[in-house]
Each structure stands twice: as C-alpha cells, then as structure tokens.
Design a protein around this motif. Structure first.
Motif, PDB file in Angstrom:
ATOM      1  N   ARG A 103       0.838  -1.195   0.000  1.00  0.00           N
ATOM      2  CA  ARG A 103       0.000   0.000   0.000  1.00  0.00           C
ATOM      3  C   ARG A 103       0.880   1.254   0.000  1.00  0.00           C
ATOM      4  O   ARG A 103       0.661   2.191  -0.759  1.00  0.00           O
ATOM      5  CB  ARG A 103      -0.927  -0.006   1.219  1.00  0.00           C
ATOM      6  N   GLN A 104       1.920   1.230   0.838  1.00  0.00           N
ATOM      7  CA  GLN A 104       2.832   2.372   0.921  1.00  0.00           C
ATOM      8  C   GLN A 104       3.571   2.569  -0.411  1.00  0.00           C
ATOM      9  O   GLN A 104       3.776   3.708  -0.852  1.00  0.00           O
ATOM     10  CB  GLN A 104       3.828   2.163   2.060  1.00  0.00           C
ATOM     11  N   ILE A 158       1.281   4.374  -2.708  1.00  0.00           N
ATOM     12  CA  ILE A 158       1.203   5.798  -2.364  1.00  0.00           C
ATOM     13  C   ILE A 158       2.421   6.535  -2.919  1.00  0.00           C
ATOM     14  O   ILE A 158       2.295   7.617  -3.514  1.00  0.00           O
ATOM     15  CB  ILE A 158       1.085   5.984  -0.833  1.00  0.00           C
ATOM     16  N   ARG A 216       2.620   9.540  -5.751  1.00  0.00           N
ATOM     17  CA  ARG A 216       3.279  10.824  -5.504  1.00  0.00           C
ATOM     18  C   ARG A 216       4.313  11.126  -6.593  1.00  0.00           C
ATOM     19  O   ARG A 216       4.434  12.282  -7.039  1.00  0.00           O
ATOM     20  CB  ARG A 216       3.938  10.825  -4.130  1.00  0.00           C
TER      21      ARG A 216
END
Length: 181
Positions: A126-127, A130, A134
């Motif tokens: 999940r990170q 993200i 970005r």
C-alpha cells in the motif's frame, strides 16, 4: 530490530526451553551484526543461543543434523532472503525434528510452520502504491521520506502446535493477529 520480539514470543510459546537454536546465513553480509543483535535479544529474554549456520541446501541439512546435538528446545529462523527461497525445505526439516520455530514471514506459517512475527507486506505494498502516486504526480523520489514499517503481524498455526503437542498459552494466542486452524 524485530529479533527481540520474535525471541520473546518464542520463549512465551515454549517457556520451559532455556536454550534456542538460531538459524543464520553466514553468506549474508548483515549476519555479523545480526549475531550480536540476536545474542543481546536472547540475553534480555533470559535465553541461551546456539547458532546454526547455512547458506546452501546442503548447509541446511547439516545445520538441522547439528540441531540434534544441541539442547535447544526451539528454533529461531533469522530473516534472510535465502531462507525465504527455501521456505518449504526449512518448514519440512523443522517439522521432521518436531522443533517449535518462529519465522519472519507469514508464508512459513501458511506452509506449516508454527508461528511468525514480521512486517505486514500488504501495508508495504500500500505504501509503495502511495509513493508511486506521488512520483507520478511530479514529486522527486529523492525528496520523499524513507518510511519504515509500522504494522506488524503475529501468526500462529494451531494445526502445527497440535502436531508438536504444544499448548498455546492464552497470553500468546491473545497477541496473535491471525490463528490458522
């Protein structure tokens, strides 16, 4: 950094055992640092450590043969990419020796290992998503902070515990994020 927690959970599962064998990979450049971390963690929990070293499949067989001559009542499998690739062999060797063991990844428990405590990989994925978002929105990768795992999971395989004639203490099962039956 999770070695102390893993050793503590292993000791709580097998409290009568005062000596634990630790399987490490001598070919891993991080092993010298890990040896002292594992020794410190064991000392903090009140355990003695016997190190078993393996970096090949033949080395794994030799390490488990040497396990018989130790007074270890449990096995701590150190985090290592080689061990991850040999998951099924390690779980089978551990089972054939009837040795309670703790691993880094849930895959070991899904394959029949007793228990694991480590990073929740779903959270890591999940990170990564993200961060990818970005970057795609124009942020420079060098400007992004390094994020460490903050979510960990403790998994117990009750079928393996029963096969090894282990009673899972209620205090240990209460800590589990998942219990495989």
């Amino acid at each position: 950094e999770l070695d102390g927690k893993r050793l503590g959970l292993l000791h709580a599962m097998v409290p009568r055992s005062k000596t634990v064998a630790a399987l490490v990979n001598p070919a891993n450049p991080n092993t010298p640092r890990r040896l002292s971390e594992i020794e410190d963690a064991a000392r903090n929990v009140g355990l003695r450590i016997n190190f078993l070293k393996a970096s090949t499949l033949l080395g794994l067989a030799s390490a488990f043969s040497a396990l018989k001559s130790t007074d270890a009542g449990a096995l701590f499998v150190a985090a290592d990419p080689f061990f991850n690739t040999q998951r099924d062999a390690i779980v089978a060797l551990t089972a054939s020796h009837g040795m309670p063991a703790i691993y880094e990844q849930r895959d070991f428990v899904s394959a029949g290992g007793l228990m694991s405590y480590g990073t929740d990989f779903e959270e890591g994925y999940r990170q990564a998503g993200i961060y990818t978002g970005r970057i795609l929105k124009g942020e420079k990768p060098a400007d992004l902070p390094v994020v460490r795992s903050t979510k960990f999971e403790f998994i117990i395989n009750l079928k393996t515990a029963k096969a090894q004639k282990l009673d899972v203490p209620p205090a240990v099962s209460a800590q589990a994020d998942e219990i495989i039956e």
